[in-house]
Design a protein around this motif. Structure first.
Motif, PDB file in Angstrom:
ATOM      1  N   VAL A 133      44.546 -26.040  36.970  1.00 56.82           N
ATOM      2  CA  VAL A 133      44.777 -24.702  37.258  1.00 56.82           C
ATOM      3  C   VAL A 133      44.511 -24.243  35.655  1.00 56.82           C
ATOM      4  O   VAL A 133      42.944 -23.065  35.366  1.00 56.82           O
ATOM      5  N   SER A 134      44.905 -23.808  35.436  1.00 55.32           N
ATOM      6  CA  SER A 134      44.948 -22.871  33.645  1.00 55.32           C
ATOM      7  C   SER A 134      44.774 -23.900  32.489  1.00 55.32           C
ATOM      8  O   SER A 134      44.483 -24.437  31.871  1.00 55.32           O
ATOM      9  N   LYS A 135      44.232 -24.997  33.240  1.00 56.68           N
ATOM     10  CA  LYS A 135      43.820 -26.628  32.175  1.00 56.68           C
ATOM     11  C   LYS A 135      44.457 -26.868  30.977  1.00 56.68           C
ATOM     12  O   LYS A 135      44.604 -26.653  30.191  1.00 56.68           O
ATOM     13  N   THR A 136      46.599 -26.773  31.804  1.00 58.70           N
ATOM     14  CA  THR A 136      46.732 -27.557  30.430  1.00 58.70           C
ATOM     15  C   THR A 136      48.148 -29.051  30.602  1.00 58.70           C
ATOM     16  O   THR A 136      48.060 -29.410  31.863  1.00 58.70           O
ATOM     17  N   ILE A 137      47.920 -29.413  29.379  1.00 58.61           N
ATOM     18  CA  ILE A 137      49.125 -30.781  29.756  1.00 58.61           C
ATOM     19  C   ILE A 137      50.324 -30.288  28.574  1.00 58.61           C
ATOM     20  O   ILE A 137      50.327 -29.615  27.857  1.00 58.61           O
ATOM     21  N   SER A 138      51.230 -30.267  29.522  1.00 59.80           N
ATOM     22  CA  SER A 138      52.718 -30.039  29.217  1.00 59.80           C
ATOM     23  C   SER A 138      53.513 -31.196  29.236  1.00 59.80           C
ATOM     24  O   SER A 138      53.949 -31.741  29.998  1.00 59.80           O
ATOM     25  N   ILE A 139      54.405 -31.355  27.845  1.00 57.03           N
ATOM     26  CA  ILE A 139      54.965 -32.256  27.855  1.00 57.03           C
ATOM     27  C   ILE A 139      56.798 -31.634  27.494  1.00 57.03           C
ATOM     28  O   ILE A 139      56.429 -31.108  26.261  1.00 57.03           O
ATOM     29  N   TYR A 140      57.610 -31.947  28.421  1.00 55.25           N
ATOM     30  CA  TYR A 140      59.018 -31.253  27.524  1.00 55.25           C
ATOM     31  C   TYR A 140      59.850 -32.182  28.067  1.00 55.25           C
ATOM     32  O   TYR A 140      59.910 -33.363  29.270  1.00 55.25           O
ATOM     33  N   THR A 141      61.398 -31.597  27.988  1.00 50.38           N
ATOM     34  CA  THR A 141      62.408 -32.615  28.673  1.00 50.38           C
ATOM     35  C   THR A 141      63.555 -31.460  29.751  1.00 50.38           C
ATOM     36  O   THR A 141      63.091 -30.581  29.658  1.00 50.38           O
ATOM     37  N   ALA A 142      62.703 -32.360  30.388  1.00 48.74           N
ATOM     38  CA  ALA A 142      63.407 -31.454  32.410  1.00 48.74           C
ATOM     39  C   ALA A 142      64.464 -30.660  32.006  1.00 48.74           C
ATOM     40  O   ALA A 142      66.125 -31.930  31.493  1.00 48.74           O
ATOM     41  N   PRO A 143      64.580 -29.799  32.126  1.00 45.28           N
ATOM     42  CA  PRO A 143      66.557 -28.839  31.813  1.00 45.28           C
ATOM     43  C   PRO A 143      67.259 -30.412  32.179  1.00 45.28           C
ATOM     44  O   PRO A 143      68.719 -29.656  31.651  1.00 45.28           O
ATOM     45  N   ASP A 144      67.553 -30.183  33.327  1.00 45.13           N
ATOM     46  CA  ASP A 144      68.164 -30.839  34.327  1.00 45.13           C
ATOM     47  C   ASP A 144      68.458 -32.407  33.990  1.00 45.13           C
ATOM     48  O   ASP A 144      69.200 -33.378  34.339  1.00 45.13           O
ATOM     49  N   SER A 145      67.519 -33.119  32.676  1.00 45.17           N
ATOM     50  CA  SER A 145      67.607 -34.677  32.667  1.00 45.17           C
ATOM     51  C   SER A 145      68.334 -34.605  31.182  1.00 45.17           C
ATOM     52  O   SER A 145      69.008 -33.769  30.562  1.00 45.17           O
ATOM     53  N   GLU A 146      69.271 -36.072  31.261  1.00 40.04           N
ATOM     54  CA  GLU A 146      70.190 -35.861  30.036  1.00 40.04           C
ATOM     55  C   GLU A 146      69.307 -35.728  28.545  1.00 40.04           C
ATOM     56  O   GLU A 146      67.763 -36.146  28.463  1.00 40.04           O
ATOM     57  N   VAL A 147      69.404 -35.682  27.823  1.00 39.98           N
ATOM     58  CA  VAL A 147      68.273 -34.777  26.678  1.00 39.98           C
ATOM     59  C   VAL A 147      69.505 -36.240  25.508  1.00 39.98           C
ATOM     60  O   VAL A 147      70.660 -36.123  25.850  1.00 39.98           O
ATOM     61  N   CYS A 148      68.659 -36.818  24.625  1.00 41.70           N
ATOM     62  CA  CYS A 148      68.752 -37.993  24.063  1.00 41.70           C
ATOM     63  C   CYS A 148      68.209 -38.070  22.208  1.00 41.70           C
ATOM     64  O   CYS A 148      66.367 -37.660  22.640  1.00 41.70           O
ATOM     65  N   ASN A 149      68.423 -38.440  21.992  1.00 43.83           N
ATOM     66  CA  ASN A 149      67.971 -38.709  20.196  1.00 43.83           C
ATOM     67  C   ASN A 149      67.023 -39.778  20.344  1.00 43.83           C
ATOM     68  O   ASN A 149      66.654 -41.022  20.972  1.00 43.83           O
ATOM     69  N   PHE A 150      65.425 -39.340  19.957  1.00 40.25           N
ATOM     70  CA  PHE A 150      64.361 -40.917  19.731  1.00 40.25           C
ATOM     71  C   PHE A 150      63.879 -40.332  18.631  1.00 40.25           C
ATOM     72  O   PHE A 150      63.781 -39.283  17.205  1.00 40.25           O
ATOM     73  N   GLN A 151      63.376 -41.660  17.990  1.00 35.89           N
ATOM     74  CA  GLN A 151      61.909 -41.907  16.707  1.00 35.89           C
ATOM     75  C   GLN A 151      61.255 -41.462  17.025  1.00 35.89           C
ATOM     76  O   GLN A 151      59.927 -41.223  16.124  1.00 35.89           O
ATOM     77  N   THR A 152      60.605 -42.245  17.798  1.00 44.69           N
ATOM     78  CA  THR A 152      58.737 -42.028  18.414  1.00 44.69           C
ATOM     79  C   THR A 152      59.029 -41.481  19.933  1.00 44.69           C
ATOM     80  O   THR A 152      59.587 -42.124  20.926  1.00 44.69           O
ATOM     81  N   VAL A 153      57.583 -40.773  19.926  1.00 41.02           N
ATOM     82  CA  VAL A 153      57.317 -40.742  21.850  1.00 41.02           C
ATOM     83  C   VAL A 153      55.333 -40.592  22.005  1.00 41.02           C
ATOM     84  O   VAL A 153      54.876 -40.332  20.706  1.00 41.02           O
ATOM     85  N   SER A 154      55.726 -42.052  22.220  1.00 40.56           N
ATOM     86  CA  SER A 154      53.766 -41.765  22.827  1.00 40.56           C
ATOM     87  C   SER A 154      53.078 -41.858  24.096  1.00 40.56           C
ATOM     88  O   SER A 154      54.319 -42.360  25.400  1.00 40.56           O
ATOM     89  N   VAL A 155      52.879 -40.722  24.506  1.00 42.47           N
ATOM     90  CA  VAL A 155      52.198 -40.399  25.998  1.00 42.47           C
ATOM     91  C   VAL A 155      50.696 -40.520  25.578  1.00 42.47           C
ATOM     92  O   VAL A 155      50.323 -40.348  25.352  1.00 42.47           O
ATOM     93  N   THR A 156      49.829 -41.190  26.831  1.00 42.43           N
ATOM     94  CA  THR A 156      48.733 -41.637  26.989  1.00 42.43           C
ATOM     95  C   THR A 156      48.901 -41.325  28.659  1.00 42.43           C
ATOM     96  O   THR A 156      49.129 -41.454  29.882  1.00 42.43           O
ATOM     97  N   ILE A 157      47.344 -40.422  28.377  1.00 40.08           N
ATOM     98  CA  ILE A 157      47.124 -39.737  29.559  1.00 40.08           C
ATOM     99  C   ILE A 157      45.713 -40.271  30.096  1.00 40.08           C
ATOM    100  O   ILE A 157      44.747 -39.562  29.613  1.00 40.08           O
ATOM    101  N   THR A 158      45.242 -41.024  31.027  1.00 40.03           N
ATOM    102  CA  THR A 158      43.890 -41.566  31.345  1.00 40.03           C
ATOM    103  C   THR A 158      43.704 -40.895  32.849  1.00 40.03           C
ATOM    104  O   THR A 158      43.475 -40.729  33.921  1.00 40.03           O
ATOM    105  N   SER A 159      41.595 -39.541  31.614  1.00 38.32           N
ATOM    106  CA  SER A 159      41.646 -39.399  33.470  1.00 38.32           C
ATOM    107  C   SER A 159      40.070 -38.809  32.743  1.00 38.32           C
ATOM    108  O   SER A 159      39.516 -38.498  32.053  1.00 38.32           O
ATOM    109  N   ASP A 160      38.604 -39.585  33.662  1.00 36.61           N
ATOM    110  CA  ASP A 160      37.615 -39.399  33.234  1.00 36.61           C
ATOM    111  C   ASP A 160      37.121 -37.752  33.243  1.00 36.61           C
ATOM    112  O   ASP A 160      36.295 -36.736  33.533  1.00 36.61           O
ATOM    113  N   GLN A 161      38.175 -36.511  33.949  1.00 35.77           N
ATOM    114  CA  GLN A 161      38.357 -35.435  34.296  1.00 35.77           C
ATOM    115  C   GLN A 161      38.356 -34.964  33.245  1.00 35.77           C
ATOM    116  O   GLN A 161      38.756 -33.301  33.676  1.00 35.77           O
ATOM    117  N   ILE A 162      38.976 -35.084  32.274  1.00 36.01           N
ATOM    118  CA  ILE A 162      39.442 -34.339  31.235  1.00 36.01           C
ATOM    119  C   ILE A 162      38.680 -34.398  29.763  1.00 36.01           C
ATOM    120  O   ILE A 162      38.699 -35.514  28.913  1.00 36.01           O
TER     121      ILE A 162
END
Length: 260
Positions: free
Chosen positions: A92-121
């Motif tokens: 609806v808003s045509k947005t992509i959000s990447i986040y740490t969920a409030p109820d998830s365990e917060v941990c340290n990272f050095q890299t994060v890679s996200v791949t989204i595949t869709s022929d409608q984006i």
């Protein structure tokens, strides 16, 4: 007066031939729901104990309310890392959000890679990037990032000088694939290079456009060659011939009626 049923049939067939759609015509369809496949990989590759990233993945899910990828979509975790990110594609808003969920365990990272595949984006635009913003972390998580030499106080103080951590963020969108990559930047102190990692406590938001659809090709003229054009010309010609035959038959009937 005589009746001529064949005359009516000829007229009907001719009209039907003229009404046939030309070959190659296409119907306009409504917008389809956005279907996406998402893969997220988080790692500490500089850490000697890393045997590979923790990976989360979903395939061909319909974007809707709430995140499409969560920690429940774990695929593999060879290094036994804690933590995850959620990925939400909002149609609806045509947005992509990447986040740490409030109820998830917060941990340290050095890299994060996200791949989204869709022929409608289509093309994407960065709105905000605070995925590694430690000021957003819960108080009980602490503010000091992990380093390879936490016992070196000067190194810890150097890291603390950066409000939102030190990281790079690259994003691209091409051929229906959105690629998002974060990486913390090692720092140098007295000739020594120290790897850094940060708690993923924030959120990164991007907007996306619908893909550009090529304009429909112009139908070729009847004089041009091609199978579709030949069929269309044949149908049109048949209709004209049938209507002509019907007209001749009608004239003949009229003359016979006059003689009778």
């Amino acid at each position: 007066m005589k009746s001529y049923p064949k005359l009516g049939a000829l007229v009907a067939v001719g009209a039907l031939a003229l009404a046939l759609p030309l070959a190659g015509a296409t119907a306009v369809s409504a917008d389809e729901p956005i279907v996406v496949s998402i893969r997220a990989a988080l790692d500490l590759p500089v850490n000697a104990n890393s045997d590979g990233p923790v990976v989360f993945e979903v395939t061909d899910v319909t974007a809707g309310e709430g995140p499409e990828l969560t920690e429940a979509d774990l695929v593999e975790n060879p290094s036994a890392w804690c933590g995850s990110v959620d990925v939400d594609v909002d149609p609806v808003s045509k947005t992509i959000s990447i986040y740490t969920a409030p109820d998830s365990e917060v941990c340290n990272f050095q890299t994060v890679s996200v791949t989204i595949t869709s022929d409608q984006i289509g093309a994407i635009t960065l709105e905000s990037d605070t995925l590694f913003d430690q000021s957003l972390c819960p108080d009980d998580e602490g503010d000091e990032p992990f380093t390879a030499s936490n016992e070196v106080s000067v190194a810890a103080e150097t890291v603390q000088l950066v409000d939102n951590g030190v990281w790079t963020f690259d994003y691209t969108s091409e051929s229906g694939v959105v690629q998002l990559d974060w990486a913390t930047v090692p720092y140098e102190e007295e000739g020594e290079v120290y790897p850094t990692s940060y708690n993923t406590c924030g959120v990164t938001v991007l907007t996306f456009a619908a893909p550009v659809v090529a304009a429909a090709p112009v139908e070729p003229k009847l004089a041009e060659t091609g199978s579709e054009n030949t069929l269309a010309a044949a149908a049109l010609g048949a209709g004209v011939l049938l209507l002509g035959a019907a007209a001749v038959a009608a004239a003949s009937v009229s003359r016979r009626t006059a003689r009778d």
